[in-house]
Write an enzyme that holds these catalytic residues in place. Sequence first.
Site, mmCIF file in Angstrom:
data_model
loop_
_atom_site.group_PDB
_atom_site.id
_atom_site.type_symbol
_atom_site.label_atom_id
_atom_site.label_comp_id
_atom_site.label_asym_id
_atom_site.label_seq_id
_atom_site.Cartn_x
_atom_site.Cartn_y
_atom_site.Cartn_z
ATOM 1 N N TYR A 110 0.851 -1.123 0.055
ATOM 2 C CA TYR A 110 -0.028 0.023 -0.022
ATOM 3 C C TYR A 110 0.883 1.322 -0.069
ATOM 4 O O TYR A 110 1.795 1.390 0.630
ATOM 5 C CB TYR A 110 -0.882 -0.027 1.029
ATOM 6 C CG TYR A 110 -2.119 -0.958 1.067
ATOM 7 C CD1 TYR A 110 -3.282 -0.315 0.518
ATOM 8 C CD2 TYR A 110 -2.150 -2.282 1.847
ATOM 9 C CE1 TYR A 110 -4.507 -1.065 0.152
ATOM 10 C CE2 TYR A 110 -3.400 -2.786 1.641
ATOM 11 C CZ TYR A 110 -4.484 -2.548 0.924
ATOM 12 O OH TYR A 110 -5.531 -3.110 0.597
ATOM 13 N N GLU A 111 0.509 2.278 -0.998
ATOM 14 C CA GLU A 111 1.369 3.357 -0.811
ATOM 15 C C GLU A 111 0.416 4.716 -0.709
ATOM 16 O O GLU A 111 0.954 5.784 -0.521
ATOM 17 C CB GLU A 111 2.037 3.505 -2.295
ATOM 18 C CG GLU A 111 2.695 2.203 -2.613
ATOM 19 C CD GLU A 111 3.481 2.480 -3.877
ATOM 20 O OE1 GLU A 111 3.463 3.452 -4.781
ATOM 21 O OE2 GLU A 111 4.217 1.231 -4.377
ATOM 22 N N HIS A 112 -0.837 4.452 -0.559
ATOM 23 C CA HIS A 112 -1.483 5.693 -0.217
ATOM 24 C C HIS A 112 -2.996 5.437 0.672
ATOM 25 O O HIS A 112 -3.219 4.146 0.873
ATOM 26 C CB HIS A 112 -2.552 6.148 -1.730
ATOM 27 C CG HIS A 112 -1.538 6.376 -2.862
ATOM 28 N ND1 HIS A 112 -0.762 7.552 -3.047
ATOM 29 C CD2 HIS A 112 -1.186 5.449 -3.804
ATOM 30 C CE1 HIS A 112 -0.140 7.290 -4.022
ATOM 31 N NE2 HIS A 112 -0.404 5.987 -4.540
#
Length: 320
Positions: free
Chosen positions: A167-169
């Site tokens: 996950y990046e956001h």
Amino acid sequence: MPSKNLLFPFLIFQFLFINLQPPSSFSSSSAAAAAASAPAPQSSLLFREYIGAEFKGVKFSDVPINPHVNFHFILSFAIDYTPYGNSSTNGLFNVFWDSQNLSASQVNLIKQNHRNVKVALSLGGDTVNGQFAYFNPICIDSWVSNAVSSLTKIIKEYNLDGIDIDYEHFSADSDSFAECIGRLLKTLKCNKVISFASIAPYDYYDVQSHYIALWEKYGEFIDYVNFQFYAYPSNTTISQFLNYFEMQSANYEGGKVLVSFSSDASSSGGLSPEKGFFTACECLRREGKLHGIFVWSADDSVKNCFRYEEFYQNILAGYF
């Protein structure tokens, strides 16, 4: 004229390529049979590669696999969004990788042909349907329950071995992320659904704050840190790369931090193979700090015929 720093790895690569190729009479079917019958490698060093995110038709069989390294394919991605990526689903995951070319039957086939291969899936990623893919739980308990159920189904259907968190956001704070993901990993491991887990952070404050919170509370259930060193600037030097490695090893103290590069030449940053990644790996190996290498991604590597994959697997296998 190439510099000495560039020329040395290139010559080593040529040497390995020429001297480690199987004889021309050694057919691909013979190679597969030999790999399948060979004992699994005892080394703890890994070569990992993300695959399937860009739908470029790449297959497991396209990627060169050295039988003397532990090799992980990481299917990209499973995302808790509706099947067409319209909205988040509070932990109900769907397959968003190229499942036509990377199907359950293809997973079984590559594992049958190569005893050193394991296959994982990665959660999240950067985008879905052209929009950011957000970690967006409604509540911790329901997200964990939905995630355990939906991911267990996918993992068993595809005969997968592990899970990666990318996950990046985030639409939730770091404590909620740590609880959701930590409880997910703990449950899947305790239920023996997976045998290993990894996380894939990079050096951006909002990302690091979430992953470090997860590491501090549930690090015992995380086997590898796939740190995205290719998210650093493209003018990164060898000494800077080694400093970054030490910084992230301190952030994820006690963890196996893997080094990385991107094979997407048009957008990649960090320290590239052409600019000294080989030298940095060798420095880390001499110090006993080279836990493994991962690549983003096979979808991009197929454009250059996997130019570097065989080279770096040879390094891990001790051929250099």
